[in-house]
Design an enzyme around this catalytic site. Structure first.
Site, PDB file in Angstrom:
ATOM      1  N   GLY A   1      11.227  -3.413 -10.802  1.00 19.90           N
ATOM      2  CA  GLY A   1      11.228  -3.294 -12.249  1.00 19.90           C
ATOM      3  C   GLY A   1       9.834  -2.986 -12.755  1.00 19.90           C
TER       4      GLY A   1
ATOM      5  N   GLU B   1       2.512  -5.765 -10.777  1.00 19.19           N
ATOM      6  CA  GLU B   1       1.361  -6.304 -11.491  1.00 19.19           C
ATOM      7  C   GLU B   1       0.011  -5.853 -10.964  1.00 19.19           C
ATOM      8  OE1 GLU B   1       2.545  -9.602  -8.446  1.00 19.19           O
ATOM      9  OE2 GLU B   1       3.567  -8.147  -9.730  1.00 19.19           O
ATOM     10  N   ASN B   2      -0.097  -4.672 -10.351  1.00 16.53           N
ATOM     11  CA  ASN B   2      -1.396  -4.202  -9.859  1.00 16.53           C
ATOM     12  C   ASN B   2      -2.484  -4.527 -10.881  1.00 16.53           C
ATOM     13  OD1 ASN B   2       0.169  -2.631  -7.813  1.00 16.53           O
ATOM     14  ND2 ASN B   2       0.658  -1.392  -9.601  1.00 16.53           N
TER      15      ASN B   2
ATOM     16  N   GLU C   1       4.288  -9.270 -16.364  1.00  9.76           N
ATOM     17  CA  GLU C   1       3.268  -8.623 -15.529  1.00  9.76           C
ATOM     18  C   GLU C   1       1.854  -8.989 -15.970  1.00  9.76           C
ATOM     19  OE1 GLU C   1       4.399  -7.368 -12.878  1.00  9.76           O
ATOM     20  OE2 GLU C   1       6.477  -7.441 -13.587  1.00  9.76           O
TER      21      GLU C   1
END
Length: 845
Positions: free
Chosen positions: A257, A260-261, A293
């Site tokens: 979906g 979270e880089n 995120e």
């Protein structure tokens, strides 16, 4: 499977200098990485997967090396231990699998274009460069990229460019040094992108990026919310966001979906972009995903789990925080209602099946990691446990403990015990002692409450749906009662509280447990307590009524009460058109529909009952969207209209068809909050091949991911074999159905009694292709779970068992297959036990 070696025990990386030369035309790349760190042993191994390792050098000297594809590593001998600078050169291929580095495809003005991007979680950085690809192996990164650049194209990464504009001028994109972080958080993207930018009050640049297939205005909502939620977390956590940028990128092809880089969060387009015609539900979902995120930027990125067995720490916390943040920033949305309507039953239903995983699960091998991303357990149950702890400790202690945790462990790695210690420091309660039973044990308890000889007896036992083996598990259960005179926590198997009559005299209203529905258990009220509760039912709050309906539904599934006993609740709830109450009715209707045969007298009776019980809500909500509507009215309206079209209400169907006729040639302009019901109704009552062709053409043409999902839902309502064949013929055509969406199409049509046989046959006949296409992908196990979720007959159970049991050696599928067998079996037994009585009750009524 044998436990995999942790390569950080041989070499501890401190810094990576990574250069990549990317050739999109030929779908290849080459690179050089200089890894600085400490060798703990002379024999060192780096992770790599599907790379051609060309050289390994130390101090200018070439080393011999061996590549082991099974272990996904390159191994070599060093002359000495201690500080080392190790340089590797390598090359690889860009493939369409949505892990590592891969292309996303889209159409712009009839021209096929692509965006190159990355997905490194959980252990896919090794597909792009040799590294110690483990969460504990944190290091800083200097990233430089060159590629076959064309006019207007840019590169995004975790960090800003060293010299702004240099990449456009020279073709060499060099980025600032990152903070210490895990390899799975490194990210970059290449393509023709446009953006909307703003700056937070602390000076962080927030940006929303998408392909130019989307209007600039579709980035506005996300930009506003992303800025506000970043500012909220900085205030809430008391720890500044440590990067200069927080970018959000919508990708046309993306398996997860969102991801979270650090500093460059990536999303499916449906979870980031909202145009002027987006529904409230779409905007809420976007806000929740962004909040999730961005919470990870602290919990997961700044402080990271030491190993994947603590994945739940990342995801459970982020899902809890997404709800807290959205509720704080958009209180009119009443987001707690959505959590109780969707996440709570999602967790309870799966957690009731014997064999379900616990929240904390040991991970021995990377192939097991994808099985941990169980949305019901790691996300929904885990976040519910975090809310339970939040309320048990109190907000002040919880928030103060979090700040201590972030400060103490920033840029480092932790285990769950570290968080419990930080939280307990500000409370007189032991968080570790409280949480251990909930995290390490699968399942949840049912608390039985009854009165015997003027004694109130409270007892706990693990709750199961279907066949099971009770292992006598116990939990510390927060009773959260509305009465005084009861203990705070039930820790033993049974508790006797004397003088019930006196206790009742000292309190008002019927006894209730788990007030606020914040703890992960259900209650079975018996005898006098149940009678008193039902006598007070009309005066309960909307959420209290929803909670009781959910608990009664589970008790019926567990054989504690009869399913037919749920029928009266449709009438008890019929005078309230609020979102929680309509949702409670919807849950009952869905359960009853699964119990009875299509086109049977019982189904006709249920449809009549549904029309009667929802008519007052329909008269109040209708199709007309009013300026005075509350935020929740839109969601309640959709539930009512979908249920009444299924029930064949001629008035609702006629209105839906009139709206379709108005927008037939421009579906994107149809009010988004009504599209799902209008599009699906048209298929249900006026299906033609011209209509199906129009839907498929619109599906391919549109850039609105939400409209695509609504068209998929609508087409799955088909009663035409020609339509089924037409859909089957395009399932493997990536220019029609993107691989990221295939599991949704498969599930939607499996749910249809009419189409199920054809799609189940297709799934088995094309299993090898599915395996080659999706193995390693987060949606891989969805194809197993989809079948298990909808099958409910002995015939289907036998077919599921025969087909999937030979796949049990696949670690990515094993748990889902075992759970699937138990899930199907439990539904078969539930129907056997309840069907006759339910049919009789429906037909008598």
């Amino acid at each position: 499977m044998e436990k995999v070696e942790h390569l950080i025990q041989r070499f501890v990386p401190e810094h990576y200098e990574l250069f990549l030369d990317i050739n999109r035309k030929d779908k290849v790349f080459s690179g050089r990485v200089l890894v600085k760190g400490e060798a703990l042993e002379q024999t060192v191994a780096f992770h790599q997967k599907d790379l051609s390792i060309e050289t390994v050098r130390v101090a200018g000297e070439s080393l011999n090396f061996t590549v082991n594809d099974d272990l996904e590593e390159v191994r070599f001998e060093l002359a000495a231990i201690g500080q080392q600078d190790i340089e590797l050169t390598f090359s690889g291929q860009i493939t369409d699998g949505m892990t590592g580095m891969y292309p996303s495809y889209y159409q712009l003005d009839g021209v096929k274009k692509e965006v190159i991007s990355t997905q490194f979680e959980s252990h896919f950085a090794r597909q792009v460069f040799p590294s110690i690809d483990e969460p504990a192996a944190k290091a800083t990164f200097d990233l430089t990229i060159t590629f076959d650049q064309q006019e207007g194209e840019i590169v995004l990464a975790n960090m800003p460019e060293r010299l702004a504009g240099q990449g456009r001028e020279t073709g060499i994109w060099a980025f600032e040094t990152s903070p210490r972080m895990s390899t799975y958080l490194l990210a970059f993207a290449i393509g023709e992108l446009h953006s909307q930018l703003t700056t937070t009050k602390s000076g962080v640049e927030v940006g929303i990026f998408a392909t130019k297939a989307h209007q600039s205005s579709s980035l506005d909502f996300a930009l506003d919310f992303a800025k506000r939620v970043l500012e909220f977390y900085e205030d809430y956590f008391g720890v500044p966001y440590p990067l200069k940028q927080c970018y959000h990128l919508a990708l046309p092809d993306f398996s997860a979906g969102a991801m979270e880089n650090w500093g460059l969060i990536t999303y499916r387009e449906i979870y980031l972009l909202a145009d002027d015609n987006s529904s409230l539900m779409s905007r809420q979902q976007i806000a929740l995903v962004i909040a999730h995120e961005v919470a990870h930027q602290w919990f997961g990125n700044l402080v990271t789990m030491s190993w994947w067995d603590d994945l739940w720490l990342n995801e459970s916390f982020a899902m809890m925080m997404e709800n807290l943040a959205v509720d704080a920033l958009e209180p009119s949305w009443q987001i707690k209602n959505d959590f109780n309507i969707s996440s709570v039953p999602h967790a309870l239903n799966r957690d009731a099946i014997d064999g379900v995983q616990s929240v904390h699960v040991a991970v021995n091998h990377p192939d097991e990691i994808q099985t941990l991303f169980d949305s019901a357990i790691v996300y929904s149950k885990g976040s519910r446990l975090m809310f339970m702890l939040y309320h048990w400790l109190g907000k002040e202690a919880f928030v103060a403990g979090l700040k201590d945790y972030f400060v103490a462990y920033q840029y480092g790695n932790t285990v769950g015990q570290d968080l419990w210690q930080a939280l307990s420091h500000h409370s007189d309660k032991d968080a570790a002692d409280f949480m251990t039973a909930w995290l390490e044990q699968p399942g949840f308890p049912v608390v039985t409450a009854k009165v015997v000889d003027d004694n109130l007896i409270l007892s706990q036992k693990q709750f199961f749906v279907g066949q099971h083996k009770d292992q006598g598990r116990l939990w510390p259960i927060p009773l959260n009662s509305n009465w005084t005179g009861l203990p705070e926590t039930l820790t033993q198997e049974s508790l006797v509280i004397p003088h019930y009559s006196q206790l009742a005299a000292n309190n008002t209203g019927a006894l209730r447990l788990n007030l606020g529905n914040n703890a992960h258990y259900i209650t079975a009220y018996q005898g006098q307590l149940l009678d008193d509760l039902m006598a007070d039912f009309a005066s309960l709050s909307q959420l209290d009524k929803l909670q009781l309906v959910q608990e009664f539904s589970l008790l019926a599934e567990g054989g504690v009460m009869a399913y037919a006993d749920l029928l009266p609740f449709l009438d008890l709830l019929s005078d309230d058109s609020s979102y929680p109450i309509v949702s409670a009715q919807q849950q009952i209707i869905a359960g009853l529909r699964d119990m009875i045969d299509e086109n049977s007298p019982a189904q006709a009776a249920l449809k009549e009952r549904v029309n009667r019980s929802l008519m007052a809500s329909y008269e109040q909500l209708g199709f007309d969207i009013k300026d005075s509507d509350s935020d929740e009215t839109e969601k309640a309206r959709l539930f009512v209209l979908l249920a009444m079209t299924w029930a064949g209400n001629e008035q609702v169907i006629a209105q839906a068809r009139a709206i379709y006729d108005q927008y037939a040639t421009n579906m994107e302009d149809m009010p988004a909050s009504l599209r799902q019901v209008v599009l699906s109704t048209q298929v249900m009552v006026a299906e033609s091949q011209e209509l199906v062709d129009a839907y498929l053409a619109q599906y391919v043409k549109t850039h609105d991911a939400r409209l695509r999902s609504e068209l998929c839902f609508a087409l799955s309502r088909t009663k035409s074999q020609e339509t089924v064949n037409k859909i089957l013929a395009v399932l493997k055509d990536k220019d029609v159905i993107k691989p990221q969406d295939l599991s949704t199409w498969y599930y939607s049509f499996l749910r249809s009694d009419f189409a199920q046989e054809a799609f189940w046959t297709w799934g088995r006949e094309n299993w090898q292709w599915l395996k080659e296409t999706f193995a390693g992908d987060m949606s891989y196990a969805d194809f197993v779970e989809s079948a298990a979720d909808v099958f409910k007959t002995e015939e289907r159970l036998a077919e599921f068992k025969a087909f999937y049991e030979p796949e049990m050696e696949d670690l990515a599928l094993k748990r889902e297959i075992v759970m699937g067998l138990r899930n199907i079996d439990s539904k078969i037994e539930l129907i056997k036990a309840n069907k006759a009585a339910l049919e009789a009750a429906l037909e008598d009524n």
